[in-house]
Design an enzyme around this catalytic site. Structure first.
Site, PDB file in Angstrom:
ATOM      1  N   ARG A  47       0.871  -1.181   0.000  1.00 44.75           N
ATOM      2  CA  ARG A  47       0.000   0.000   0.000  1.00 44.75           C
ATOM      3  C   ARG A  47       0.905   1.227   0.000  1.00 44.75           C
ATOM      4  O   ARG A  47       1.966   1.234   0.644  1.00 44.75           O
ATOM      5  CB  ARG A  47      -0.897   0.046   1.239  1.00 44.75           C
ATOM      6  CG  ARG A  47      -2.060  -0.933   1.230  1.00 44.75           C
ATOM      7  CD  ARG A  47      -3.181  -0.535   0.262  1.00 44.75           C
ATOM      8  NE  ARG A  47      -4.319  -1.443   0.329  1.00 44.75           N
ATOM      9  CZ  ARG A  47      -4.496  -2.520  -0.435  1.00 44.75           C
ATOM     10  NH1 ARG A  47      -3.598  -2.836  -1.360  1.00 44.75           N
ATOM     11  NH2 ARG A  47      -5.568  -3.271  -0.299  1.00 44.75           N
ATOM     12  N   GLU A  97      -3.846   7.732  -4.348  1.00 45.25           N
ATOM     13  CA  GLU A  97      -4.172   7.099  -5.626  1.00 45.25           C
ATOM     14  C   GLU A  97      -5.476   7.676  -6.132  1.00 45.25           C
ATOM     15  O   GLU A  97      -6.389   7.849  -5.328  1.00 45.25           O
ATOM     16  CB  GLU A  97      -4.309   5.577  -5.469  1.00 45.25           C
ATOM     17  CG  GLU A  97      -2.988   4.914  -5.109  1.00 45.25           C
ATOM     18  CD  GLU A  97      -3.107   3.405  -4.908  1.00 45.25           C
ATOM     19  OE1 GLU A  97      -4.189   2.845  -5.183  1.00 45.25           O
ATOM     20  OE2 GLU A  97      -2.131   2.795  -4.475  1.00 45.25           O
ATOM     21  N   HIS A 141      -1.975   0.298  -9.639  1.00 46.94           N
ATOM     22  CA  HIS A 141      -2.541  -0.646  -8.664  1.00 46.94           C
ATOM     23  C   HIS A 141      -3.194  -1.839  -9.367  1.00 46.94           C
ATOM     24  O   HIS A 141      -4.394  -2.080  -9.220  1.00 46.94           O
ATOM     25  CB  HIS A 141      -3.543   0.069  -7.743  1.00 46.94           C
ATOM     26  CG  HIS A 141      -3.707  -0.622  -6.427  1.00 46.94           C
ATOM     27  ND1 HIS A 141      -3.913   0.034  -5.250  1.00 46.94           N
ATOM     28  CD2 HIS A 141      -3.691  -1.943  -6.095  1.00 46.94           C
ATOM     29  CE1 HIS A 141      -4.023  -0.833  -4.268  1.00 46.94           C
ATOM     30  NE2 HIS A 141      -3.885  -2.058  -4.753  1.00 46.94           N
TER      31      HIS A 141
END
Ligand code: NAP
Length: 328
Positions: free
Chosen positions: A241, A270, A289
């Site tokens: 993360r 993000e 991602h």
């Protein structure tokens, strides 16, 4: 004649595979059709009428949402990580929370290794170089990279994905170090991995790969001091993360050339803002991602999330539940 009232379920995005069809046969289903996630207000409005929610890591399930969703009885996250969910608040409301561990382990490890290889051997730069018509001749100094065979890999969090990455690393002839709160003697024997302290891992690893969940304890696990303690020229791979890394400190270390490069599938925030310095640094490889993004795996994740949700709505323990204390 009695009428069977199906529970209302809101799914925050279209999911691949058969899972939503199956869910639609069991519940009163509403699926968000947008390409982008529902806005906060849209999510709150949908949750207000829902008994079940299927969420993605883009959807924050917190005390505010729970307060506005009096009928909510089940939350199912389509991810192994669940840092977007206030699990304690859900537990207080006796709402089971499901996640999707295991099915994405190998796919995510494949991608972590793809990033590792892509960064060390400058694959994206090479592709851009050829496409830009810059390739004039074979050159002994063109796009030199770093060898992975024989290098030392530092795994932060030797859980399911960390171990799967370590297995791949063994196949590439790498030496593997790891940090975890608990020793993994079984994996040490299988993988030849050695448990070390944080400082040793940072000082000795040619590549550091992050695989811890994001929590209060792991937020900024790799901060300014840790980056300074890394081997000069080392590479960083992050498929965990974004918040596990202090991104400003990372940018500094990359700019100053103390770090050899970073390959990031996850960032903070993000999506990465267009004006982030990470966008222009040459020794950075970026992905949106997608570490678990294979057709098969995303289908399995959706299916597992539906299984979790249906179990919780029926009052059973979800097969993968992050607050199992609700089912003593
Ligand atoms: P996992 O099997 O639970 O592994 C997590 C590991 O982290 C465990 O070995 C745990 O061991 C260790 N850990 C936890 N807190 C720690 C700490 N404070 N310090 C050191 N080690 C710590 O989970 P997983 O399936 O491998 O997934 C790991 C994470 O990857 C997920 O939480 C998710 O955020 C991320 N992920 C990202 C993607 C993507 O698309 N990029 C895909 C899948 C997963 P100990 O408890 O012994 O310390």
């Amino acid at each position: 004649m009695s009428r069977i009232v199906r529970p209302r379920v809101f799914v925050t995005r279209q999911l691949p595979g058969e899972a939503l069809g199956r869910l639609g046969g069991e519940v009163d289903l509403r699926v968000w059709e947008g390409e982008l996630p529902p806005s906060r207000n849209e999510l709150l409005a949908e949750a207000a009428h829902a008994e079940g929610l299927v969420t993605l890591l883009t959807d924050r399930v917190d005390a505010e949402l729970l307060a506005r969703a009096p009928g909510l009885r089940a939350v199912s996250n389509v991810a192994v990580g669940y840092d977007n969910i206030d699990v304690r608040a859900c537990t207080d409301r006796r709402i089971p929370v499901g996640n999707t561990p295991g099915v994405l382990t190998e796919t995510t490890a494949d991608f972590a290794f793809a990033l590792l290889m892509g960064l060390s051997r400058r694959v994206a730069e090479a592709d851009a170089f050829v496409r830009a018509g810059k390739w004039r001749t074979w050159s002994p100094t063109l796009l030199l990279g770093t060898d992975i065979h024989g290098a030392t890999l530092g795994i932060v969090g030797l859980g399911a994905i960390g171990a799967a990455v370590a297995r791949r690393a063994r196949g590439f002839g790498m030496r593997v170090l790891y940090v975890s709160r608990q020793p993994r003697k079984d994996l040490e024997a299988e993988l030849g991995a050695r448990r070390v302290d944080k400082r040793t891992l940072l000082a000795e690893s040619d590549v550091v790969s992050l695989h811890v969940p994001l929590s209060a304890e792991t937020r900024h696990w790799l901060g300014r001091a840790e980056l300074a303690a890394m081997k000069p020229g080392a590479l960083l791979v992050n498929t965990a993360r974004g918040g596990v890394v202090d991104q400003d400190a990372l940018i500094e270390a990359l700019r100053e050339g103390r770090l050899g490069g970073a390959a990031l599938d996850v960032m903070d925030p993000e999506p990465l803002p267009a004006d982030s310095p990470l966008m222009t640094l040459p020794n950075v490889l970026l992905a949106p991602h997608i570490a678990s993004a294979s057709h098969a795996t995303r289908g399995r994740m959706a299916s597992m999330a539906v299984d979790n949700l249906l179990a919780a709505l029926e009052g059973r323990r979800p097969p993968h539940c992050v607050n199992p204390e609700l089912f003593p």
